[in-house]
Design a protein around this motif. Structure first.
Motif, PDB file in Angstrom:
ATOM      1  N   GLY A 216       2.090  -9.753  -8.282  1.00  0.00           N
ATOM      2  CA  GLY A 216       2.214  -8.862  -9.429  1.00  0.00           C
ATOM      3  C   GLY A 216       1.214  -7.724  -9.449  1.00  0.00           C
ATOM      4  O   GLY A 216       1.037  -7.074 -10.489  1.00  0.00           O
ATOM      5  N   PHE A 217       0.573  -7.423  -8.310  1.00  0.00           N
ATOM      6  CA  PHE A 217      -0.314  -6.258  -8.243  1.00  0.00           C
ATOM      7  C   PHE A 217       0.507  -4.973  -8.385  1.00  0.00           C
ATOM      8  O   PHE A 217       0.082  -4.022  -9.042  1.00  0.00           O
ATOM      9  CB  PHE A 217      -1.074  -6.249  -6.916  1.00  0.00           C
ATOM     10  CG  PHE A 217      -2.121  -5.186  -6.805  1.00  0.00           C
ATOM     11  CD1 PHE A 217      -3.388  -5.398  -7.338  1.00  0.00           C
ATOM     12  CD2 PHE A 217      -1.869  -3.981  -6.184  1.00  0.00           C
ATOM     13  CE1 PHE A 217      -4.375  -4.414  -7.241  1.00  0.00           C
ATOM     14  CE2 PHE A 217      -2.838  -3.003  -6.080  1.00  0.00           C
ATOM     15  CZ  PHE A 217      -4.092  -3.215  -6.615  1.00  0.00           C
ATOM     16  N   VAL A 218       1.682  -4.966  -7.738  1.00  0.00           N
ATOM     17  CA  VAL A 218       2.659  -3.903  -7.897  1.00  0.00           C
ATOM     18  C   VAL A 218       3.945  -4.534  -8.385  1.00  0.00           C
ATOM     19  O   VAL A 218       4.354  -5.572  -7.865  1.00  0.00           O
ATOM     20  CB  VAL A 218       2.918  -3.169  -6.555  1.00  0.00           C
ATOM     21  CG1 VAL A 218       4.067  -2.174  -6.693  1.00  0.00           C
ATOM     22  CG2 VAL A 218       1.660  -2.438  -6.103  1.00  0.00           C
ATOM     23  N   MET A 219       4.581  -3.938  -9.368  1.00  0.00           N
ATOM     24  CA  MET A 219       5.832  -4.464  -9.900  1.00  0.00           C
ATOM     25  C   MET A 219       6.903  -3.387  -9.857  1.00  0.00           C
ATOM     26  O   MET A 219       6.632  -2.237 -10.215  1.00  0.00           O
ATOM     27  CB  MET A 219       5.664  -4.960 -11.331  1.00  0.00           C
ATOM     28  CG  MET A 219       4.661  -6.079 -11.514  1.00  0.00           C
ATOM     29  SD  MET A 219       4.578  -6.647 -13.219  1.00  0.00           S
ATOM     30  CE  MET A 219       3.209  -7.786 -13.127  1.00  0.00           C
ATOM     31  N   ASN A 220       8.114  -3.748  -9.407  1.00  0.00           N
ATOM     32  CA  ASN A 220       9.242  -2.795  -9.423  1.00  0.00           C
ATOM     33  C   ASN A 220       9.961  -2.880 -10.761  1.00  0.00           C
ATOM     34  O   ASN A 220      10.040  -3.938 -11.351  1.00  0.00           O
ATOM     35  CB  ASN A 220      10.225  -3.134  -8.310  1.00  0.00           C
ATOM     36  CG  ASN A 220       9.737  -2.586  -6.980  1.00  0.00           C
ATOM     37  OD1 ASN A 220       8.817  -1.775  -6.941  1.00  0.00           O
ATOM     38  ND2 ASN A 220      10.344  -3.030  -5.893  1.00  0.00           N
TER      39      ASN A 220
ATOM     40  N   ALA B 212       1.296   5.708   5.475  1.00  0.00           N
ATOM     41  CA  ALA B 212       2.424   6.561   5.839  1.00  0.00           C
ATOM     42  C   ALA B 212       3.395   5.825   6.755  1.00  0.00           C
ATOM     43  O   ALA B 212       4.620   5.945   6.606  1.00  0.00           O
ATOM     44  CB  ALA B 212       1.922   7.827   6.527  1.00  0.00           C
ATOM     45  N   SER B 213       2.861   5.034   7.664  1.00  0.00           N
ATOM     46  CA  SER B 213       3.735   4.303   8.587  1.00  0.00           C
ATOM     47  C   SER B 213       4.556   3.255   7.848  1.00  0.00           C
ATOM     48  O   SER B 213       5.740   3.062   8.142  1.00  0.00           O
ATOM     49  CB  SER B 213       2.915   3.652   9.706  1.00  0.00           C
ATOM     50  OG  SER B 213       2.180   2.524   9.248  1.00  0.00           O
ATOM     51  N   LYS B 214       3.944   2.588   6.884  1.00  0.00           N
ATOM     52  CA  LYS B 214       4.674   1.567   6.134  1.00  0.00           C
ATOM     53  C   LYS B 214       5.655   2.191   5.146  1.00  0.00           C
ATOM     54  O   LYS B 214       6.704   1.607   4.839  1.00  0.00           O
ATOM     55  CB  LYS B 214       3.690   0.636   5.422  1.00  0.00           C
ATOM     56  CG  LYS B 214       2.899  -0.252   6.374  1.00  0.00           C
ATOM     57  CD  LYS B 214       3.822  -1.112   7.234  1.00  0.00           C
ATOM     58  CE  LYS B 214       3.069  -2.095   8.091  1.00  0.00           C
ATOM     59  NZ  LYS B 214       3.958  -3.003   8.863  1.00  0.00           N
ATOM     60  N   GLY B 215       5.339   3.394   4.665  1.00  0.00           N
ATOM     61  CA  GLY B 215       6.327   4.126   3.875  1.00  0.00           C
ATOM     62  C   GLY B 215       7.535   4.472   4.707  1.00  0.00           C
ATOM     63  O   GLY B 215       8.683   4.408   4.243  1.00  0.00           O
ATOM     64  N   ALA B 216       7.295   4.824   5.975  1.00  0.00           N
ATOM     65  CA  ALA B 216       8.414   5.100   6.881  1.00  0.00           C
ATOM     66  C   ALA B 216       9.236   3.849   7.138  1.00  0.00           C
ATOM     67  O   ALA B 216      10.471   3.914   7.234  1.00  0.00           O
ATOM     68  CB  ALA B 216       7.882   5.661   8.201  1.00  0.00           C
TER      69      ALA B 216
ATOM     70  N   VAL C 170       9.987  -6.715   3.245  1.00  0.00           N
ATOM     71  CA  VAL C 170       9.027  -7.401   2.386  1.00  0.00           C
ATOM     72  C   VAL C 170       7.738  -6.594   2.438  1.00  0.00           C
ATOM     73  O   VAL C 170       7.287  -6.194   3.519  1.00  0.00           O
ATOM     74  CB  VAL C 170       8.795  -8.846   2.859  1.00  0.00           C
ATOM     75  CG1 VAL C 170       7.603  -9.467   2.149  1.00  0.00           C
ATOM     76  CG2 VAL C 170      10.046  -9.677   2.619  1.00  0.00           C
ATOM     77  N   ALA C 171       7.162  -6.321   1.280  1.00  0.00           N
ATOM     78  CA  ALA C 171       5.936  -5.516   1.201  1.00  0.00           C
ATOM     79  C   ALA C 171       4.803  -6.374   0.656  1.00  0.00           C
ATOM     80  O   ALA C 171       4.590  -6.438  -0.562  1.00  0.00           O
ATOM     81  CB  ALA C 171       6.167  -4.294   0.309  1.00  0.00           C
TER      82      ALA C 171
ATOM     83  N   THR D 107       0.822  -1.216   0.000  1.00  0.00           N
ATOM     84  CA  THR D 107       0.000   0.000   0.000  1.00  0.00           C
ATOM     85  C   THR D 107       0.852   1.261   0.000  1.00  0.00           C
ATOM     86  O   THR D 107       0.431   2.296  -0.509  1.00  0.00           O
ATOM     87  CB  THR D 107      -0.939   0.035   1.221  1.00  0.00           C
ATOM     88  OG1 THR D 107      -0.158   0.020   2.431  1.00  0.00           O
ATOM     89  CG2 THR D 107      -1.904  -1.139   1.221  1.00  0.00           C
ATOM     90  N   ALA D 108       2.055   1.153   0.572  1.00  0.00           N
ATOM     91  CA  ALA D 108       2.962   2.299   0.595  1.00  0.00           C
ATOM     92  C   ALA D 108       3.640   2.515  -0.746  1.00  0.00           C
ATOM     93  O   ALA D 108       4.249   3.563  -0.973  1.00  0.00           O
ATOM     94  CB  ALA D 108       4.010   2.112   1.687  1.00  0.00           C
ATOM     95  N   ILE D 109       3.538   1.544  -1.636  1.00  0.00           N
ATOM     96  CA  ILE D 109       4.141   1.660  -2.966  1.00  0.00           C
ATOM     97  C   ILE D 109       3.130   2.219  -3.963  1.00  0.00           C
ATOM     98  O   ILE D 109       3.456   3.092  -4.771  1.00  0.00           O
ATOM     99  CB  ILE D 109       4.685   0.292  -3.432  1.00  0.00           C
ATOM    100  CG1 ILE D 109       5.751  -0.223  -2.446  1.00  0.00           C
ATOM    101  CG2 ILE D 109       5.251   0.385  -4.850  1.00  0.00           C
ATOM    102  CD1 ILE D 109       6.236  -1.627  -2.732  1.00  0.00           C
ATOM    103  N   TRP D 110       1.881   1.724  -3.885  1.00  0.00           N
ATOM    104  CA  TRP D 110       0.893   2.203  -4.857  1.00  0.00           C
ATOM    105  C   TRP D 110      -0.025   3.281  -4.296  1.00  0.00           C
ATOM    106  O   TRP D 110      -0.762   3.926  -5.047  1.00  0.00           O
ATOM    107  CB  TRP D 110       0.090   1.047  -5.441  1.00  0.00           C
ATOM    108  CG  TRP D 110      -0.867   0.317  -4.532  1.00  0.00           C
ATOM    109  CD1 TRP D 110      -0.578  -0.747  -3.739  1.00  0.00           C
ATOM    110  CD2 TRP D 110      -2.269   0.567  -4.360  1.00  0.00           C
ATOM    111  NE1 TRP D 110      -1.696  -1.182  -3.069  1.00  0.00           N
ATOM    112  CE2 TRP D 110      -2.763  -0.397  -3.441  1.00  0.00           C
ATOM    113  CE3 TRP D 110      -3.161   1.497  -4.878  1.00  0.00           C
ATOM    114  CZ2 TRP D 110      -4.094  -0.441  -3.035  1.00  0.00           C
ATOM    115  CZ3 TRP D 110      -4.495   1.443  -4.486  1.00  0.00           C
ATOM    116  CH2 TRP D 110      -4.948   0.488  -3.577  1.00  0.00           C
TER     117      TRP D 110
END
Length: 256
Positions: free
Chosen positions: A252-256, A165-169, A191-192, A152-155
């Motif tokens: 694969g919901f979010v891909m780097n 915000a907490s997971k982005g931190a 791991v996200a 959630t912090a990626i997308w």
């Protein structure tokens, strides 16, 4: 034949001394169980005392539960010292414990109390766990930390701002700590996971689960075991030169 192959593949973390936070149920419980099955010694903490004790009793002599409240700095210090004393040291830390509390609310609907509660546990608690474990990890020849972040912090998931915000931190801390702790040979990764079907996500509306399934390259529900494998890899010798990385685990919901 399949059983024999599984036995031969096990043991990558044999004799490792591992701390897991938030280990009484859900993802954390799966981490604890699979670590124990691989031969690790595990001390896990949680605010869910009865569930934690039952899990430790079920898993046997190499698994121990110690009460832990990440909102209480003194509790963190007591927990880490108890874990190190029981296992004779610490080789690895899995920072899994977290709270959500902000689900379903828009940014301007959040209270200061909710924001502070989420940050105290998810951000300050993760930082304090790393600091409390550091003296013990320095003494290990195979030290590693895995922080559980969130995709959630990626997308940028809406209606979940404090948690996002907490997971982005946590992701940002992972990178900074990797540079600081690398001098001691300690790897620090994150791991996200995507939305995983465990007790802690039972409140999530069915349409959100469906949105995730439909948006994944691998279109199915995510379960705890999908996350455990990558976590155990990052704790293993196979990942000794991997640090400061964030691994989305979400089909694969979010891909780097």
């Amino acid at each position: 034949m399949e059983l024999q192959s599984t036995r031969q593949a096990s043991g990558a973390l044999a004799s490792r001394r591992v701390i897991v936070t938030g280990g009484a149920r859900g993802l954390g419980a799966d981490f604890v169980e699979k670590l124990a099955a691989d031969g690790a010694q595990v001390v896990f903490g949680d605010v869910l005392h009865d569930e934690g004790r039952r899990l430790a009793e079920r898993l046997g002599a190499n698994v121990h539960f110690v009460a832990l409240d990440l909102a209480d700095a003194a509790s963190i210090d007591v927990f880490v010292q108890a874990a190190a004393q029981r296992m004779g040291g610490v080789d690895a830390l899995v920072n899994n414990a977290a709270i959500t509390n902000s689900g379903g609310r828009l940014a301007d609907e959040l209270s200061l109390e909710t924001w502070d509660a989420v940050m105290n546990v998810n951000v300050r608690g993760t930082w304090r766990m790393c600091v409390a474990a550091l003296p013990h990890l320095r003494e290990s020849a195979c030290a590693s930390i895995v922080n559980i972040a969130s995709d959630t912090a990626i997308w940028g998931a809406p209606r979940l701002l404090a948690y996002v915000a907490s997971k982005g931190a946590v992701i940002a801390m992972t990178r900074s700590l990797a540079r600081e702790f690398g001098a001691h040979g300690i790897t620090v990764n994150a791991v996200a996971p995507g939305l995983t079907e465990v007790e802690a996500t039972a409140y999530v509306p069915a349409e959100r689960h469906a949105h995730y399934r439909q948006g994944r390259a691998i279109s199915r529900s995510q379960v705890a075991g999908d996350v455990t494998g990558p976590v155990l890899f990052l704790l293993s010798d196979a990942a000794r030169f991997v640090t400061g990385q964030v691994l989305p685990v979400n089909g694969g919901f979010v891909m780097n």
